[in-house]
Motif scaffolding. Structure first.
Motif, PDB file in Angstrom:
ATOM      1  N   ASP A 270      -6.636 -10.357  23.917  1.00 27.02           N
ATOM      2  CA  ASP A 270      -8.083 -10.215  24.023  1.00 27.02           C
ATOM      3  C   ASP A 270      -8.412  -8.856  24.660  1.00 27.02           C
ATOM      4  OD1 ASP A 270     -10.820 -10.386  24.649  1.00 27.02           O
ATOM      5  OD2 ASP A 270     -10.697 -12.559  24.870  1.00 27.02           O
ATOM      6  N   ILE A 271      -8.834  -7.915  23.825  1.00 27.81           N
ATOM      7  CA  ILE A 271      -9.098  -6.560  24.304  1.00 27.81           C
ATOM      8  C   ILE A 271     -10.308  -6.535  25.234  1.00 27.81           C
ATOM      9  CG2 ILE A 271      -9.425  -4.158  23.615  1.00 27.81           C
ATOM     10  CD1 ILE A 271      -6.800  -5.542  22.729  1.00 27.81           C
ATOM     11  N   ALA A 272     -11.264  -7.431  25.004  1.00 31.86           N
ATOM     12  CA  ALA A 272     -12.437  -7.489  25.877  1.00 31.86           C
ATOM     13  C   ALA A 272     -12.027  -7.860  27.297  1.00 31.86           C
ATOM     14  CB  ALA A 272     -13.446  -8.500  25.332  1.00 31.86           C
ATOM     15  N   VAL A 273     -11.079  -8.781  27.437  1.00 34.56           N
ATOM     16  CA  VAL A 273     -10.588  -9.171  28.762  1.00 34.56           C
ATOM     17  C   VAL A 273      -9.858  -8.003  29.412  1.00 34.56           C
ATOM     18  CG1 VAL A 273      -8.999 -10.691  30.003  1.00 34.56           C
ATOM     19  CG2 VAL A 273     -10.465 -11.613  28.202  1.00 34.56           C
ATOM     20  N   ALA A 274      -9.048  -7.310  28.640  1.00 38.00           N
ATOM     21  CA  ALA A 274      -8.333  -6.149  29.178  1.00 38.00           C
ATOM     22  C   ALA A 274      -9.314  -5.086  29.653  1.00 38.00           C
ATOM     23  CB  ALA A 274      -7.397  -5.575  28.121  1.00 38.00           C
ATOM     24  N   ALA A 275     -10.325  -4.824  28.846  1.00 35.38           N
ATOM     25  CA  ALA A 275     -11.321  -3.807  29.203  1.00 35.38           C
ATOM     26  C   ALA A 275     -12.098  -4.189  30.449  1.00 35.38           C
ATOM     27  CB  ALA A 275     -12.268  -3.580  28.028  1.00 35.38           C
ATOM     28  N   ARG A 276     -12.342  -5.480  30.630  1.00 33.95           N
ATOM     29  CA  ARG A 276     -13.141  -5.945  31.761  1.00 33.95           C
ATOM     30  C   ARG A 276     -12.353  -5.990  33.060  1.00 33.95           C
ATOM     31  NH1 ARG A 276     -15.085  -6.816  35.740  1.00 33.95           N
ATOM     32  NH2 ARG A 276     -16.620  -8.362  36.417  1.00 33.95           N
ATOM     33  N   HIS A 277     -11.084  -6.377  33.007  1.00 31.52           N
ATOM     34  CA  HIS A 277     -10.373  -6.710  34.236  1.00 31.52           C
ATOM     35  C   HIS A 277      -9.214  -5.776  34.600  1.00 31.52           C
ATOM     36  CE1 HIS A 277     -12.464 -10.540  34.843  1.00 31.52           C
ATOM     37  NE2 HIS A 277     -12.395 -10.708  33.536  1.00 31.52           N
ATOM     38  N   ALA A 278      -8.666  -5.048  33.648  1.00 28.89           N
ATOM     39  CA  ALA A 278      -7.467  -4.253  33.938  1.00 28.89           C
ATOM     40  C   ALA A 278      -7.812  -2.964  34.684  1.00 28.89           C
ATOM     41  CB  ALA A 278      -6.733  -3.917  32.645  1.00 28.89           C
ATOM     42  N   ASP A 279      -6.882  -2.541  35.533  1.00 29.20           N
ATOM     43  CA  ASP A 279      -6.977  -1.228  36.169  1.00 29.20           C
ATOM     44  C   ASP A 279      -6.414  -0.155  35.243  1.00 29.20           C
ATOM     45  OD1 ASP A 279      -7.969  -2.145  38.751  1.00 29.20           O
ATOM     46  OD2 ASP A 279      -5.984  -3.046  38.989  1.00 29.20           O
ATOM     47  N   ARG A 280      -5.322  -0.494  34.558  1.00 27.62           N
ATOM     48  CA  ARG A 280      -4.701   0.413  33.601  1.00 27.62           C
ATOM     49  C   ARG A 280      -4.273  -0.386  32.380  1.00 27.62           C
ATOM     50  NH1 ARG A 280      -3.749   5.412  34.973  1.00 27.62           N
ATOM     51  NH2 ARG A 280      -2.039   5.736  33.481  1.00 27.62           N
ATOM     52  N   ILE A 281      -4.110   0.325  31.274  1.00 25.82           N
ATOM     53  CA  ILE A 281      -3.723  -0.305  30.016  1.00 25.82           C
ATOM     54  C   ILE A 281      -2.567   0.463  29.394  1.00 25.82           C
ATOM     55  CG2 ILE A 281      -4.461  -0.906  27.678  1.00 25.82           C
ATOM     56  CD1 ILE A 281      -7.257  -1.340  28.739  1.00 25.82           C
ATOM     57  N   VAL A 282      -1.574  -0.290  28.935  1.00 28.49           N
ATOM     58  CA  VAL A 282      -0.486   0.277  28.125  1.00 28.49           C
ATOM     59  C   VAL A 282      -0.666  -0.279  26.714  1.00 28.49           C
ATOM     60  CG1 VAL A 282       2.005   0.372  27.749  1.00 28.49           C
ATOM     61  CG2 VAL A 282       1.099   0.454  30.081  1.00 28.49           C
ATOM     62  N   ALA A 283      -0.910   0.587  25.755  1.00 34.64           N
ATOM     63  CA  ALA A 283      -1.103   0.182  24.361  1.00 34.64           C
ATOM     64  C   ALA A 283       0.173   0.478  23.584  1.00 34.64           C
ATOM     65  CB  ALA A 283      -2.286   0.923  23.740  1.00 34.64           C
ATOM     66  N   MET A 284       0.668  -0.539  22.854  1.00 34.97           N
ATOM     67  CA  MET A 284       1.913  -0.395  22.111  1.00 34.97           C
ATOM     68  C   MET A 284       1.698  -0.583  20.612  1.00 34.97           C
ATOM     69  SD  MET A 284       4.745  -2.329  24.488  1.00 34.97           S
ATOM     70  CE  MET A 284       6.072  -1.693  23.427  1.00 34.97           C
ATOM     71  N   LYS A 285       2.544   0.081  19.840  1.00 35.05           N
ATOM     72  CA  LYS A 285       2.568  -0.098  18.395  1.00 35.05           C
ATOM     73  C   LYS A 285       3.952   0.281  17.890  1.00 35.05           C
ATOM     74  CE  LYS A 285      -0.073   0.789  14.183  1.00 35.05           C
ATOM     75  NZ  LYS A 285      -1.252   1.470  13.593  1.00 35.05           N
ATOM     76  N   ASP A 286       4.504  -0.569  17.027  1.00 37.92           N
ATOM     77  CA  ASP A 286       5.822  -0.314  16.438  1.00 37.92           C
ATOM     78  C   ASP A 286       6.896  -0.078  17.496  1.00 37.92           C
ATOM     79  OD1 ASP A 286       4.693  -0.504  13.874  1.00 37.92           O
ATOM     80  OD2 ASP A 286       4.196   1.627  13.847  1.00 37.92           O
ATOM     81  N   GLY A 287       6.807  -0.835  18.595  1.00 38.49           N
ATOM     82  CA  GLY A 287       7.837  -0.763  19.619  1.00 38.49           C
ATOM     83  C   GLY A 287       7.729   0.392  20.574  1.00 38.49           C
ATOM     84  N   ARG A 288       6.709   1.224  20.413  1.00 36.00           N
ATOM     85  CA  ARG A 288       6.545   2.398  21.266  1.00 36.00           C
ATOM     86  C   ARG A 288       5.218   2.341  22.011  1.00 36.00           C
ATOM     87  NH1 ARG A 288       7.948   4.891  16.174  1.00 36.00           N
ATOM     88  NH2 ARG A 288      10.164   5.493  16.139  1.00 36.00           N
ATOM     89  N   VAL A 289       5.109   3.122  23.066  1.00 32.05           N
ATOM     90  CA  VAL A 289       3.837   3.264  23.769  1.00 32.05           C
ATOM     91  C   VAL A 289       2.979   4.249  22.996  1.00 32.05           C
ATOM     92  CG1 VAL A 289       2.699   4.045  25.875  1.00 32.05           C
ATOM     93  CG2 VAL A 289       4.819   2.717  26.026  1.00 32.05           C
ATOM     94  N   ALA A 290       1.844   3.760  22.493  1.00 32.67           N
ATOM     95  CA  ALA A 290       0.933   4.610  21.736  1.00 32.67           C
ATOM     96  C   ALA A 290       0.010   5.395  22.660  1.00 32.67           C
ATOM     97  CB  ALA A 290       0.109   3.769  20.765  1.00 32.67           C
ATOM     98  N   ARG A 291      -0.381   4.759  23.768  1.00 35.79           N
ATOM     99  CA  ARG A 291      -1.207   5.434  24.767  1.00 35.79           C
ATOM    100  C   ARG A 291      -1.193   4.601  26.044  1.00 35.79           C
ATOM    101  NH1 ARG A 291      -7.228   7.553  23.331  1.00 35.79           N
ATOM    102  NH2 ARG A 291      -5.930   8.858  21.969  1.00 35.79           N
TER     103      ARG A 291
END
Length: 249
Positions: free
Chosen positions: A193-214
């Motif tokens: 749930d990206i809305a939950v991540a946006a609301r509550h997280a201090d930092r975000i690690v976004a992954m795609k294809d086994g790698r960190v995208a951002r």
């Protein structure tokens, strides 16, 4: 503090985690990404639930592959996405298992920690009921309470909002955010749930294809351009009351 350096994990011929290097400090960090991105596998690598095929993981300076299970269990607690107990336990007995790395729920202090964890997850009214008698949401909260009773500085949670209705999902995220802020804990959560991540997280690690995208702050990661590319779908991001709101489609 969690540090991964070139962490790699294969499932057969599939490269599930591909040379991931991240530093995760105190606070609430959300790992997001599409299905098959490697989110849960990375969390399992950090928590030593699976054997690494390459790289290293340090938790508070300890190499997770070389540290004894008992010592590691006093530093980090892990909640899997799927949980099962092979014996019939009450809620209070299950939560008390969180004290075993510290010698078991033997002392008054141990019992007080168990009681606090049960209360924090709103389980006082069912503390003497058996786990298999509970709803899915109640069971999920009982397992979270067990992880909290472990009293570690690092907490890893894989989809902890499964089976929770909106009220308890919001309560849990507020609780975890408060623990991270007040106790200086390092809490890492895999979320869909990206809305939950946006609301509550201090930092975000976004992954795609086994790698960190951002990786970065909510403002750095939760953008329409980036999320659209990450999930390969149309998305808009609006700012309401200083918070980022994600609108899909």
């Amino acid at each position: 503090m969690i540090t991964t350096d070139g962490v790699t994990k294969r499932h057969g011929r599939t490269l599930a985690v591909d040379g991931v290097s991240v530093d995760i400090g105190p606070g609430l960090t959300a790992i997001i990404g599409p299905n098959g991105a490697g989110k849960s596998t990375l969390l399992a690598c950090i928590g030593r639930l699976v054997r690494l095929d390459g790289g290293t993981v340090l938790v508070d300076g300890l190499d997770v592959t070389a540290t004894s299970t008992r010592v590691l269990a006093t530093r980090l607690a892990v909640l899997r996405q799927e949980n099962h107990v092979p014996i019939r336990l009450s809620v209070a007995d299950l939560v008390a298992f969180g004290r075993f790395p510290h010698g078991g729920a033997r002392t008054a202090d141990d019992r007080a920690i168990v009681d606090d964890a049960v209360a924090m997850l709103g389980l006082d009214s069912v503390r003497d009921r058996f786990i298999d008698e509970l709803s899915g949401g109640q069971r999920q909260r009982a397992f979270v309470a067990m992880a909290l009773a472990q009293s570690t500085d690092v907490l890893l949670l894989d989809e902890p909002l499964n089976n929770l209705d909106p009220r308890y999902a919001v309560d849990l995220m507020r609780l975890l955010g408060g623990l991270a802020a007040e106790r200086g804990m390092t809490i890492v959560i895999v979320l869909h749930d990206i809305a939950v991540a946006a609301r509550h997280a201090d930092r975000i690690v976004a992954m795609k294809d086994g790698r960190v995208a951002r990786e970065g702050s909510v403002d750095e990661v939760i953008t329409a351009e980036f999320l659209g590319a990450l999930y390969e779908t149309q998305v808009a991001v609006e700012v309401l009351g200083g918070r980022r709101v994600v609108l899909w489609g």
